[in-house]
Scaffold this motif. Structure first.
Motif, PDB file in Angstrom:
ATOM      1  N   TYR A 229     -35.791  -7.392  -4.014  1.00 46.05           N
ATOM      2  CA  TYR A 229     -35.123  -7.423  -5.320  1.00 46.05           C
ATOM      3  C   TYR A 229     -33.677  -6.972  -5.146  1.00 46.05           C
ATOM      4  N   PHE A 230     -32.772  -7.529  -5.929  1.00 44.18           N
ATOM      5  CA  PHE A 230     -31.383  -7.043  -5.869  1.00 44.18           C
ATOM      6  C   PHE A 230     -30.704  -7.217  -7.216  1.00 44.18           C
ATOM      7  N   GLU A 231     -29.635  -6.463  -7.405  1.00 44.74           N
ATOM      8  CA  GLU A 231     -28.769  -6.647  -8.570  1.00 44.74           C
ATOM      9  C   GLU A 231     -27.361  -6.893  -8.058  1.00 44.74           C
ATOM     10  N   ALA A 232     -26.713  -7.897  -8.597  1.00 47.55           N
ATOM     11  CA  ALA A 232     -25.353  -8.219  -8.168  1.00 47.55           C
ATOM     12  C   ALA A 232     -24.389  -7.199  -8.764  1.00 47.55           C
ATOM     13  N   PRO A 233     -23.410  -6.733  -7.967  1.00 47.70           N
ATOM     14  CA  PRO A 233     -22.405  -5.833  -8.528  1.00 47.70           C
ATOM     15  C   PRO A 233     -21.720  -6.518  -9.713  1.00 47.70           C
ATOM     16  N   TYR A 234     -21.548  -5.801 -10.794  1.00 45.95           N
ATOM     17  CA  TYR A 234     -21.018  -6.413 -12.016  1.00 45.95           C
ATOM     18  C   TYR A 234     -19.566  -6.027 -12.232  1.00 45.95           C
ATOM     19  N   MET A 235     -18.738  -7.025 -12.431  1.00 45.29           N
ATOM     20  CA  MET A 235     -17.353  -6.758 -12.786  1.00 45.29           C
ATOM     21  C   MET A 235     -17.190  -7.159 -14.244  1.00 45.29           C
ATOM     22  N   ASP A 236     -16.902  -6.188 -15.099  1.00 45.19           N
ATOM     23  CA  ASP A 236     -16.755  -6.455 -16.528  1.00 45.19           C
ATOM     24  C   ASP A 236     -15.302  -6.855 -16.807  1.00 45.19           C
ATOM     25  N   PHE A 237     -15.107  -8.149 -17.010  1.00 44.39           N
ATOM     26  CA  PHE A 237     -13.732  -8.643 -17.142  1.00 44.39           C
ATOM     27  C   PHE A 237     -13.076  -8.272 -18.465  1.00 44.39           C
ATOM     28  N   SER A 238     -13.860  -7.663 -19.382  1.00 38.42           N
ATOM     29  CA  SER A 238     -13.197  -7.168 -20.585  1.00 38.42           C
ATOM     30  C   SER A 238     -12.517  -5.832 -20.279  1.00 38.42           C
ATOM     31  N   LYS A 239     -12.902  -5.226 -19.142  1.00 35.10           N
ATOM     32  CA  LYS A 239     -12.290  -3.933 -18.774  1.00 35.10           C
ATOM     33  C   LYS A 239     -11.407  -4.044 -17.530  1.00 35.10           C
ATOM     34  N   ILE A 240     -11.722  -5.013 -16.654  1.00 32.03           N
ATOM     35  CA  ILE A 240     -10.949  -5.147 -15.415  1.00 32.03           C
ATOM     36  C   ILE A 240      -9.986  -6.324 -15.554  1.00 32.03           C
ATOM     37  N   ASN A 241      -8.721  -6.115 -15.207  1.00 29.64           N
ATOM     38  CA  ASN A 241      -7.813  -7.257 -15.116  1.00 29.64           C
ATOM     39  C   ASN A 241      -7.965  -7.829 -13.706  1.00 29.64           C
ATOM     40  N   PHE A 242      -8.756  -8.896 -13.613  1.00 31.23           N
ATOM     41  CA  PHE A 242      -9.158  -9.407 -12.299  1.00 31.23           C
ATOM     42  C   PHE A 242      -7.965  -9.951 -11.515  1.00 31.23           C
ATOM     43  N   LYS A 243      -7.057 -10.594 -12.227  1.00 31.03           N
ATOM     44  CA  LYS A 243      -5.883 -11.159 -11.536  1.00 31.03           C
ATOM     45  C   LYS A 243      -5.062 -10.031 -10.889  1.00 31.03           C
ATOM     46  N   GLU A 244      -4.871  -8.973 -11.652  1.00 35.30           N
ATOM     47  CA  GLU A 244      -4.107  -7.828 -11.125  1.00 35.30           C
ATOM     48  C   GLU A 244      -4.806  -7.219  -9.916  1.00 35.30           C
ATOM     49  N   LEU A 245      -6.131  -7.114 -10.019  1.00 37.78           N
ATOM     50  CA  LEU A 245      -6.922  -6.559  -8.915  1.00 37.78           C
ATOM     51  C   LEU A 245      -6.736  -7.410  -7.654  1.00 37.78           C
ATOM     52  N   LEU A 246      -6.849  -8.729  -7.808  1.00 35.92           N
ATOM     53  CA  LEU A 246      -6.685  -9.627  -6.660  1.00 35.92           C
ATOM     54  C   LEU A 246      -5.286  -9.499  -6.070  1.00 35.92           C
ATOM     55  N   GLU A 247      -4.290  -9.454  -6.942  1.00 35.92           N
ATOM     56  CA  GLU A 247      -2.902  -9.331  -6.468  1.00 35.92           C
ATOM     57  C   GLU A 247      -2.720  -8.064  -5.647  1.00 35.92           C
ATOM     58  N   ARG A 248      -3.305  -6.977  -6.147  1.00 37.48           N
ATOM     59  CA  ARG A 248      -3.196  -5.693  -5.425  1.00 37.48           C
ATOM     60  C   ARG A 248      -3.844  -5.792  -4.048  1.00 37.48           C
ATOM     61  N   LEU A 249      -5.033  -6.409  -3.994  1.00 39.18           N
ATOM     62  CA  LEU A 249      -5.767  -6.502  -2.727  1.00 39.18           C
ATOM     63  C   LEU A 249      -4.997  -7.336  -1.707  1.00 39.18           C
ATOM     64  N   VAL A 250      -4.474  -8.476  -2.163  1.00 35.95           N
ATOM     65  CA  VAL A 250      -3.744  -9.362  -1.261  1.00 35.95           C
ATOM     66  C   VAL A 250      -2.450  -8.692  -0.815  1.00 35.95           C
ATOM     67  N   HIS A 251      -1.759  -8.057  -1.749  1.00 29.74           N
ATOM     68  CA  HIS A 251      -0.489  -7.402  -1.464  1.00 29.74           C
ATOM     69  C   HIS A 251      -0.659  -6.290  -0.423  1.00 29.74           C
ATOM     70  N   LYS A 252      -1.739  -5.519  -0.593  1.00 31.95           N
ATOM     71  CA  LYS A 252      -1.987  -4.382   0.305  1.00 31.95           C
ATOM     72  C   LYS A 252      -2.138  -4.850   1.758  1.00 31.95           C
ATOM     73  N   ASN A 253      -2.798  -5.991   1.924  1.00 28.53           N
ATOM     74  CA  ASN A 253      -3.000  -6.498   3.287  1.00 28.53           C
ATOM     75  C   ASN A 253      -1.739  -7.117   3.867  1.00 28.53           C
ATOM     76  N   ASN A 254      -0.797  -7.477   3.018  1.00 25.38           N
ATOM     77  CA  ASN A 254       0.440  -8.071   3.514  1.00 25.38           C
ATOM     78  C   ASN A 254       1.516  -7.035   3.810  1.00 25.38           C
ATOM     79  N   GLU A 255       1.215  -5.767   3.469  1.00 24.08           N
ATOM     80  CA  GLU A 255       2.230  -4.714   3.667  1.00 24.08           C
ATOM     81  C   GLU A 255       2.519  -4.502   5.137  1.00 24.08           C
TER      82      GLU A 255
END
Ligand SMILES: Nc1ncnc2c1ncn2[C@@H]1O[C@H](COP(=O)(O)OP(=O)(O)OP(=O)(O)O)[C@@H](O)[C@H]1O
Ligand SMILES: [Mg+2]
Length: 255
Positions: A229-255
Motif C-alpha cells: 500500500y502507498f500514499e502519494a506525497p500531496y502538493m496542495d497547489f492552493s498553498k504552494i506556488n508550484f512555478k516558484e518552487l520549480l524556479e527555485r529548484l532549477v536556479h539552485k542547481n545552476n548556481e
C-alpha cells in the motif's frame, strides 16, 4: 555537484524511487481524477531538485505542461513534437553510450551514477492517449522509439521513463516496454480486477487486508518492496506556488 544527486526519491514509508536501479522506469495508472498529475508534479520536482533533467509529454496540453514550459522545460504536446523529442532523446542516449561506455575498462555494473553523469527523465502523462493521437505510422514510430528507451536507457540514465495512463490493457503497449517499468503505481477507488491485474500482476481479491485505494493512494510493486500500500506525497497547489518552487529548484542547481 549536488550531493543528493543519486539519492532515492522518498515516496511513502520504505517505498522510494531510485533512478540508478533496475526499477528506474515507472508506470503509473489511475482512473481520471485519482491524482496522477499531482503525483507527477512531486516526482518532477524531486528529479529537478537532485540536479537531473526533465522532458515532458503533455498530450492534453494542460496547465501542468504549461507550468513546466514557463520555466524553460521542453514540453511536447502533439505527435510531431513527441516524435522529435523521442528521436533526440534516443540519439542523446546513443551518444552517452559512445562517449562514456565504449572503453574496455568499463565494467558491467557501470552506470551513469558511477560516471557522475546526470539523468534525463522523460515524463509522459497519458501515454496511451498520446499514442492514439497519432496516425498509424506516427504511433508505430513513437512506440518503437519508446521501446528503445525502455530497453536501453537504464545504464546511461538518458531516457528514464515515467509513463501514466487512465487505463491499460495488456495489449495497449508492447510487453518490451511495460516489463521494463519495474516500479508500478496504481491509485484510485474504483479499480477493476483487470486493471489491477494488468498493472500489478496479482489479484485485487487476494489482498489480505482488503483494497484501500482512493485519490492519491493505492498500491505499488517494486522488485525490492514487493506489493505494498502507498500514499502519494500531496502538493496542495492552493498553498504552494508550484512555478516558484520549480524556479527555485532549477536556479539552485545552476548556481
Ligand atoms: N495525494 C492527494 N491527496 C489529496 N488530494 C489529491 C491528491 N492528489 C490529487 N488530489 C486532488 O485530486 C484532483 C485530481 O488530481 P489529478 O489532476 O492529479 O488527477 P489525474 O489522475 O491526473 O486526473 P486525469 O486522469 O483526469 O488527468 C486534484 O485537483 C487534487 O485536488
Ligand atoms: Mg492528469
Amino acid at each position: 555537484m549536488n550531493k543528493d544527486m543519486y539519492k532515492p526519491i522518498p515516496i511513502y514509508n520504505n517505498v522510494s524511487w531510485d533512478l540508478t536501479s533496475e526499477a528506474c522506469h515507472i508506470l503509473l495508472i489511475s482512473p481520471s481524477g485519482a491524482g496522477k498529475t499531482v503525483f507527477l508534479c512531486y516526482l518532477a520536482a524531486m528529479v529537478l531538485k537532485r540536479g537531473h533533467k526533465i522532458l515532458l509529454i503533455d498530450g492534453k496540453n494542460t496547465a501542468f505542461g504549461a507550468t513546466f514550459k514557463s520555466i524553460g522545460i521542453q514540453v511536447a504536446t502533439n505527435p510531431n513534437e513527441i516524435i522529435v523529442m523521442l528521436e533526440n532523446l534516443v540519439e542523446e542516449m546513443e551518444q552517452v553510450y559512445k562517449t562514456h561506455f565504449s572503453s574496455d575498462c568499463i565494467d558491467l555494473d557501470t552506470n551513469f551514477a558511477k560516471l557522475k553523469l546526470s539523468a534525463t527523465v522523460l515524463i509522459w502523462d497519458e501515454v496511451l492517449s498520446g499514442l492514439d493521437s497519432g496516425s498509424p505510422e506516427q504511433r508505430k514510430k513513437m512506440t518503437s522509439l519508446l521501446k528503445q528507451l525502455a530497453l536501453k536507457s537504464r545504464m546511461s540514465g538518458t531516457g528514464i521513463l515515467v509513463l501514466t495512463s487512465q487505463r491499460i490493457l495488456s495489449t495497449d503497449l508492447p510487453k518490451s516496454i511495460t516489463e521494463q517499468c519495474q516500479t508500478r503505481f496504481l491509485m484510485g477507488a474504483n479499480i477493476s480486477e483487470e486493471l489491477y491485474h494488468v498493472t500489478l500482476g496479482g489479484y485485487k481479491k487476494d489482498l489480505a487486508s482488503g483494497y484501500h485505494g482512493g485519490v492519491g493512494k493505492g498500491y505499488t510493486i517494486t522488485p525490492t518492496t514487493g506489493l505494498t500500500y502507498f500514499e502519494a506525497p500531496y502538493m496542495d497547489f492552493s498553498k504552494i506556488n508550484f512555478k516558484e518552487l520549480l524556479e527555485r529548484l532549477v536556479h539552485k542547481n545552476n548556481e
